[in-house]
Design a protein around this motif. Sequence first.
Motif, PDB file in Angstrom:
ATOM      1  N   THR A  72       0.703  -1.054  -0.074  1.00 26.80           N
ATOM      2  CA  THR A  72       0.002   0.014   0.023  1.00 26.80           C
ATOM      3  C   THR A  72       0.838   1.284   0.078  1.00 26.80           C
ATOM      4  O   THR A  72       0.459   2.351  -0.805  1.00 26.80           O
ATOM      5  CB  THR A  72      -0.789  -0.009   1.271  1.00 26.80           C
ATOM      6  N   LYS A  73       1.958   1.095   0.737  1.00 27.53           N
ATOM      7  CA  LYS A  73       2.891   2.331   0.931  1.00 27.53           C
ATOM      8  C   LYS A  73       3.371   2.449  -0.627  1.00 27.53           C
ATOM      9  O   LYS A  73       3.437   3.710  -0.978  1.00 27.53           O
ATOM     10  CB  LYS A  73       3.771   2.191   1.880  1.00 27.53           C
ATOM     11  N   ASP A  74       3.826   1.435  -1.159  1.00 27.55           N
ATOM     12  CA  ASP A  74       4.548   1.569  -2.628  1.00 27.55           C
ATOM     13  C   ASP A  74       3.538   2.064  -3.534  1.00 27.55           C
ATOM     14  O   ASP A  74       3.985   2.919  -4.367  1.00 27.55           O
ATOM     15  CB  ASP A  74       5.077   0.055  -3.166  1.00 27.55           C
ATOM     16  N   LYS A  75       2.280   1.766  -3.643  1.00 27.93           N
ATOM     17  CA  LYS A  75       1.179   2.306  -4.477  1.00 27.93           C
ATOM     18  C   LYS A  75       1.105   3.656  -4.288  1.00 27.93           C
ATOM     19  O   LYS A  75       0.406   4.277  -5.315  1.00 27.93           O
ATOM     20  CB  LYS A  75       0.071   1.419  -4.262  1.00 27.93           C
ATOM     21  N   TYR A  76       1.102   4.261  -3.212  1.00 30.93           N
ATOM     22  CA  TYR A  76       0.654   5.490  -2.726  1.00 30.93           C
ATOM     23  C   TYR A  76       1.483   6.461  -2.017  1.00 30.93           C
ATOM     24  O   TYR A  76       1.298   6.533  -0.770  1.00 30.93           O
ATOM     25  CB  TYR A  76      -0.901   5.420  -2.014  1.00 30.93           C
ATOM     26  N   PRO A  77       2.398   6.863  -3.089  1.00 26.12           N
ATOM     27  CA  PRO A  77       3.640   7.648  -2.216  1.00 26.12           C
ATOM     28  C   PRO A  77       3.228   8.918  -1.925  1.00 26.12           C
ATOM     29  O   PRO A  77       4.141   9.529  -0.852  1.00 26.12           O
ATOM     30  CB  PRO A  77       4.920   7.477  -3.411  1.00 26.12           C
ATOM     31  N   GLU A  78       2.188   9.564  -2.446  1.00 28.95           N
ATOM     32  CA  GLU A  78       1.789  10.833  -1.883  1.00 28.95           C
ATOM     33  C   GLU A  78       0.686  10.812  -0.711  1.00 28.95           C
ATOM     34  O   GLU A  78       0.084  12.021  -0.563  1.00 28.95           O
ATOM     35  CB  GLU A  78       1.133  11.609  -3.275  1.00 28.95           C
ATOM     36  N   ARG A  79       0.485   9.849  -0.221  1.00 20.61           N
ATOM     37  CA  ARG A  79      -0.341   9.685   0.818  1.00 20.61           C
ATOM     38  C   ARG A  79      -0.234  10.834   1.991  1.00 20.61           C
ATOM     39  O   ARG A  79      -1.443  11.233   2.639  1.00 20.61           O
ATOM     40  CB  ARG A  79      -0.393   8.334   1.491  1.00 20.61           C
ATOM     41  N   GLY A  80       0.851  11.303   2.040  1.00 22.08           N
ATOM     42  CA  GLY A  80       1.084  12.232   3.048  1.00 22.08           C
ATOM     43  C   GLY A  80       0.506  13.453   2.769  1.00 22.08           C
ATOM     44  O   GLY A  80       0.190  14.374   3.648  1.00 22.08           O
ATOM     45  N   ARG A  81      -0.047  13.587   1.700  1.00 24.24           N
ATOM     46  CA  ARG A  81      -0.848  15.031   1.356  1.00 24.24           C
ATOM     47  C   ARG A  81      -2.331  14.907   1.615  1.00 24.24           C
ATOM     48  O   ARG A  81      -3.033  15.791   1.358  1.00 24.24           O
ATOM     49  CB  ARG A  81      -0.750  15.280  -0.206  1.00 24.24           C
ATOM     50  N   TRP A  82      -2.820  13.509   1.726  1.00 26.83           N
ATOM     51  CA  TRP A  82      -4.238  13.226   2.016  1.00 26.83           C
ATOM     52  C   TRP A  82      -4.552  13.907   3.093  1.00 26.83           C
ATOM     53  O   TRP A  82      -3.902  13.885   4.194  1.00 26.83           O
ATOM     54  CB  TRP A  82      -4.469  11.932   1.784  1.00 26.83           C
ATOM     55  N   VAL A  83      -6.041  14.541   3.042  1.00 29.93           N
ATOM     56  CA  VAL A  83      -6.574  15.127   4.332  1.00 29.93           C
ATOM     57  C   VAL A  83      -6.988  13.916   5.295  1.00 29.93           C
ATOM     58  O   VAL A  83      -6.757  14.034   6.362  1.00 29.93           O
ATOM     59  CB  VAL A  83      -7.614  16.069   3.877  1.00 29.93           C
ATOM     60  N   ARG A  84      -7.569  12.886   4.751  1.00 33.52           N
ATOM     61  CA  ARG A  84      -8.358  11.757   5.708  1.00 33.52           C
ATOM     62  C   ARG A  84      -7.208  10.600   5.795  1.00 33.52           C
ATOM     63  O   ARG A  84      -6.949  10.071   4.706  1.00 33.52           O
ATOM     64  CB  ARG A  84      -9.413  11.365   4.951  1.00 33.52           C
ATOM     65  N   LYS A  85      -6.858  10.303   6.793  1.00 32.29           N
ATOM     66  CA  LYS A  85      -5.872   9.296   7.179  1.00 32.29           C
ATOM     67  C   LYS A  85      -6.830   8.085   6.941  1.00 32.29           C
ATOM     68  O   LYS A  85      -6.343   6.973   6.612  1.00 32.29           O
ATOM     69  CB  LYS A  85      -5.529   9.418   8.700  1.00 32.29           C
ATOM     70  N   SER A  86      -7.918   8.086   7.313  1.00 33.47           N
ATOM     71  CA  SER A  86      -8.913   6.859   7.047  1.00 33.47           C
ATOM     72  C   SER A  86      -8.776   6.282   5.663  1.00 33.47           C
ATOM     73  O   SER A  86      -9.154   5.097   5.298  1.00 33.47           O
ATOM     74  CB  SER A  86     -10.242   7.047   7.381  1.00 33.47           C
ATOM     75  N   THR A  87      -8.555   7.156   4.534  1.00 31.66           N
ATOM     76  CA  THR A  87      -8.553   6.732   3.383  1.00 31.66           C
ATOM     77  C   THR A  87      -7.440   5.534   2.924  1.00 31.66           C
ATOM     78  O   THR A  87      -7.659   4.657   2.663  1.00 31.66           O
ATOM     79  CB  THR A  87      -8.376   7.854   2.358  1.00 31.66           C
ATOM     80  N   PHE A  88      -6.503   6.006   3.654  1.00 25.81           N
ATOM     81  CA  PHE A  88      -5.173   4.985   3.314  1.00 25.81           C
ATOM     82  C   PHE A  88      -5.431   3.850   4.277  1.00 25.81           C
ATOM     83  O   PHE A  88      -5.014   2.738   3.882  1.00 25.81           O
ATOM     84  CB  PHE A  88      -3.867   5.764   3.938  1.00 25.81           C
TER      85      PHE A  88
END
Length: 201
Positions: free
Chosen positions: A33-49
């Motif tokens: 999951t981390k490899d597929k979504y490297p820009e997750r730090g910009r997401w507003v909702r942590k629940s998405t990840f």
Amino acid sequence: MALPLRDYVQQVLIERDRASQIHAAVHNAWQQTKDKYPERGRWVRKSTFRGLMWEAAVRELEKIGHDDPDFSSVFHCDTASFVIEQAVLFRFKHADAALTTANYPTAEAVAFDDHEVDLWGFKGLQRVELCYVLDEFETSVIWVGVAARLHGKFLWKIELDAAGIATPLEGELFREDVDASKLARIKRPADDQDEEKKDRG
């Protein structure tokens, strides 16, 4: 009433190297999951990840059943559970440093740790939660284990590791009194503005 028994669940997890396989499944899902979504730090909702992590973990856990006929996946409503030896049922959850999971208090969520109630057509299964805990910056998985509760109170906790060991958790590593709100979080532009107002005020 099928109250979860620590020694029994621990033995079931150790048999057939299930503890190490479950531990590996969670870590594999995290890495994927981390490899597929490297820009997750910009997401507003942590629940998405966390939702994407859950999807990956369910697929990884399902693979265990390919070689273990007593490890089965059960899909019901919009979720999934796993049954081991027709005796132990677990669901996969993200937990904070106190091993507290976040559930909207639906009737089903409340019933999960009311062990006098049978769920999803299964009678007498011991229900527990497979939990993973992240570090304070949510960059890595720091703990994987199983927890049993009765009406919201912990009965016991077991830590799983890569070597296939399922160790009862007795110490202060994850205390029930940890304030998860004090963990570090990423500051957003609105937070900076609030800080500036406080400085000027």
